[in-house]
Motif scaffolding. Structure first.
Motif, PDB file in Angstrom:
ATOM      1  N   GLN A  86       0.825  -1.207   0.000  1.00  0.00           N
ATOM      2  CA  GLN A  86       0.000   0.000   0.000  1.00  0.00           C
ATOM      3  C   GLN A  86       0.862   1.262   0.000  1.00  0.00           C
ATOM      4  OE1 GLN A  86      -2.458  -0.568   3.423  1.00  0.00           O
ATOM      5  NE2 GLN A  86      -3.944  -1.850   2.326  1.00  0.00           N
ATOM      6  N   ARG A  87       1.953   1.252   0.738  1.00  0.00           N
ATOM      7  CA  ARG A  87       2.825   2.448   0.795  1.00  0.00           C
ATOM      8  C   ARG A  87       3.517   2.701  -0.538  1.00  0.00           C
ATOM      9  NH1 ARG A  87       6.408   3.480   5.683  1.00  0.00           N
ATOM     10  NH2 ARG A  87       5.138   5.236   6.261  1.00  0.00           N
ATOM     11  N   GLY A  89       2.211   2.025  -3.377  1.00  0.00           N
ATOM     12  CA  GLY A  89       1.193   2.406  -4.345  1.00  0.00           C
ATOM     13  C   GLY A  89       0.752   1.298  -5.290  1.00  0.00           C
TER      14      GLY A  89
END
Length: 92
Positions: A86-87, A89
């Motif tokens: 998630q970090r 992207g």
């Protein structure tokens, strides 16, 4: 959580998985450290369990511990990898 802490968590959980696999393999091969003789009862908890409850319970406890390490490591690893994904992207 910082990227450094996240990578540290992923490394630690991968170590847990590795340790669980080594414990599983060692129990299967009956390594002396994981299936000690009963004469070691005074300093080895595995030998104490073997002396009190028998060899079958001691081996079962070793398998349970190994699988526990693998499961805890896998849960932590999946959480860490999802957060990292998630970090970066890649994940929604």
């Amino acid at each position: 959580m910082t990227l450094e802490k996240l990578l540290q968590e992923i490394a630690m959980t991968s170590f847990f998985i590795f340790l669980g696999v080594v414990l599983l393999y060692g129990t299967r091969q009956r390594w002396r450290l994981l299936d000690p003789p009963e004469s070691w009862w005074w300093f080895d908890s595995q030998a104490m369990v073997k002396r009190l409850f028998g060899s079958r319970v001691a081996i079962g406890l070793s398998y349970f511990t190994a699988v526990g390490f693998i499961v805890v490591g896998a849960i932590g690893m999946s959480r860490g990898l999802m957060t990292l994904c998630q970090r970066m992207g890649y994940c929604g």
